[in-house]
Design an enzyme around this catalytic site. Structure first.
Site, short mmCIF file in Angstrom:
data_model
loop_
_atom_site.label_atom_id
_atom_site.label_comp_id
_atom_site.label_asym_id
_atom_site.label_seq_id
_atom_site.Cartn_x
_atom_site.Cartn_y
_atom_site.Cartn_z
N SER A 12 0.72 -1.10 0.09
CA SER A 12 0.16 -0.09 -0.09
C SER A 12 0.92 1.12 0.06
O SER A 12 0.39 2.41 -0.25
CB SER A 12 -0.87 -0.26 1.24
OG SER A 12 -0.25 -0.17 2.49
N ASP A 42 5.37 -7.06 2.17
CA ASP A 42 4.60 -7.45 0.98
C ASP A 42 5.52 -7.67 0.08
O ASP A 42 6.44 -7.02 -0.63
CB ASP A 42 3.94 -6.43 0.72
CG ASP A 42 2.41 -6.45 1.12
OD1 ASP A 42 2.06 -7.83 1.53
OD2 ASP A 42 1.76 -5.76 1.32
N GLU A 44 -8.81 -9.50 4.31
CA GLU A 44 -9.29 -8.31 4.04
C GLU A 44 -10.80 -8.06 3.45
O GLU A 44 -11.04 -8.70 2.24
CB GLU A 44 -8.28 -7.67 3.06
CG GLU A 44 -8.60 -6.06 2.77
CD GLU A 44 -7.33 -5.41 1.86
OE1 GLU A 44 -6.09 -5.87 1.87
OE2 GLU A 44 -7.82 -4.21 1.57
N LYS A 51 4.86 -11.49 2.97
CA LYS A 51 3.33 -11.65 2.77
C LYS A 51 3.07 -11.85 1.35
O LYS A 51 3.75 -11.08 0.57
CB LYS A 51 2.40 -10.79 3.28
CG LYS A 51 1.08 -10.75 3.05
CD LYS A 51 0.14 -9.80 3.81
CE LYS A 51 0.00 -8.40 3.83
NZ LYS A 51 -0.62 -8.15 2.24
O1 KIV Z 1 -0.33 -3.27 1.82
C1 KIV Z 1 -0.83 -3.35 2.88
O2 KIV Z 1 -0.72 -2.32 3.83
C2 KIV Z 1 -1.79 -4.36 3.25
C3 KIV Z 1 -2.75 -4.38 4.53
C4 KIV Z 1 -3.80 -3.34 4.07
C5 KIV Z 1 -2.98 -5.61 4.89
O3 KIV Z 1 -1.67 -5.44 2.63
#
Ligand code: KIV
Length: 263
Positions: free
Chosen positions: A44, A82, A181, A112
Site C-alpha cells: 500500500s 509485502d 481483507e 506476505k
Molecule cells: O499493503 C498493505 O498495507 C496491506 C494491508 C492493508 C493488509 O496489505
C-alpha cells in the site's frame, strides 16, 4: 512478537494481535514505542507514499528500500514485508530469489503474499526455504482488476467456499498467519474458528485474532476513510494547521524568535 511461534501462542492465549502497515523510519519507531506487535511493510506504499491508484506499479527495490528504513526505526519489532505484484506469481524460482533478497537485505522476519490455491506451490517453496510466509485472502489488492474493483469479497456462497478452501490450504502449507481483507464478519469468524493459525483482519469485523490498519489511514491523513477505518487522530487537519501557523509566523516575523536563534 519475536518469532512466528508467538503468533500461534497469542491465538492459543486469546491475546489479540496488533499490526500496522507503514513504510519508513519515524513511523516505524513510533509503532515500536507504542508496543505494536507487528509492522507490515505493505505494498500500500504504492498508494500512500507514491500516490498510485493501485499497488501494481510497486517494485521489489521500492519494497526493500521501505523495509530497510522500517527495520532501522523498529529494530525489535516483528516485520513482515509485502512481496509486490509479479515478484512471486511468475515462477517458484523467481519467488524464492525475490523473497530471499527481501530477507537478506532488510532484516525482515517474514514476507506476505496474496492469494490461495493459485500460490500454494510458491508458499510451500518459500516456507521450505526457511522463509516465513503470511497469507492474504479476501480483497487482494494486487488482483484489483480481476476482482472488478475494491469490493467486499465473500458475499456469494461460491466466493465463501473458495476463501474457506484457500484458508485451509494456506494453513496446511505452513503459513503462520493470514490477513483477511474486506470480508463479511461472519465469514471471518468462521475462518478464525477453524484455523489454528491467527487471522489478522482489515475490514473483516471483530472476530479475527488481530487487526491491521494502515498508519496514515488510522491517523487521519486522508480526506475520506473507508467504513472499516477508525480515525484515531485527525492528522491532516493538525498537520495543515501547524504548517499554516508556520507560514503565518514567518510572514509576520514571529518565527524565529530569540529562543530559536544562535548568538
Ligand atoms: O499493503 C498493505 O498495507 C496491506 C494491508 C492493508 C493488509 O496489505
Amino acid at each position: 512478537m519475536k518469532t512466528i511461534n508467538d503468533f500461534i501462542k497469542a491465538k492459543e492465549e486469546k491475546r489479540k494481535i496488533t499490526m500496522i502497515s507503514t513504510y519508513e523510519y519515524w513511523s516505524a519507531k513510533i509503532c515500536e514505542e507504542a508496543g505494536i506487535d507487528c509492522i507490515l511493510v505493505g505494498d500500500s506504499a504504492g498508494n500512500v507514499i507514491s500516490g498510485y491508484e493501485t499497488t501494481l506499479p510497486v517494485t521489489l527495490d521500492e519494497m526493500i528500500y521501505h523495509a530497510k528504513a522500517v527495520r532501522r526505526g523498529a529494530p525489535n519489532t516483528f516485520i513482515v514485508v509485502d512481496m509486490p505484484f509479479l515478484s512471486y506469481q511468475v515462477s517458484v524460482e523467481k519467488a524464492v530469489e525475490n523473497a530471499g533478497k527481501i530477507m537478506k537485505e532488510t532484516g525482515a522476519n517474514a514476507v506476505k503474499i496474496e492469494g490461495g490455491e493459485e500460490i500454494i506451490s510458491i508458499a510451500e517453496k518459500l516456507i521450505n526455504s526457511g522463509i516465513p510466509v503470511m497469507g492474504h485472502l479476501g480483497l487482494t489488492p494486487q488482483s484489483v482488476h480481476a476482482l472488478g474493483g475494491y469490493k467486499v469479497q465473500g458475499k456469494t456462497q461460491e466466493q465463501q467456499k473458495k476463501i474457506i478452501k484457500d484458508a485451509k490450504m494456506l494453513e496446511q502449507t505452513g503459513v503462520f498467519s493470514i490477513v483477511l481483507e474486506a470480508v463479511p464478519s461472519n465469514l471471518a469468524k468462521e475462518i478464525t474458528e477453524f484455523l489454528d493459525i491467527p487471522t489478522i483482519g482489515i475490514g473483516a469485523g471483530k472476530y479475527t485474532d488481530g487487526q491491521v490498519l494502515v498508519f496514515h489511514d488510522m491517523l487521519g491523513f486522508f480526506d475520506k476513510s473507508p467504513k472499516f477505518v477508525k480515525r484515531y487522530l485527525e492528522g491532516k487537519k493538525l498537520f495543515t494547521e501547524a504548517l499554516e501557523k508556520f507560514k503565518n509566523e514567518v510572514n509576520t516575523g514571529k518565527f524565529p524568535s530569540e529562543e530559536h536563534i544562535y548568538q
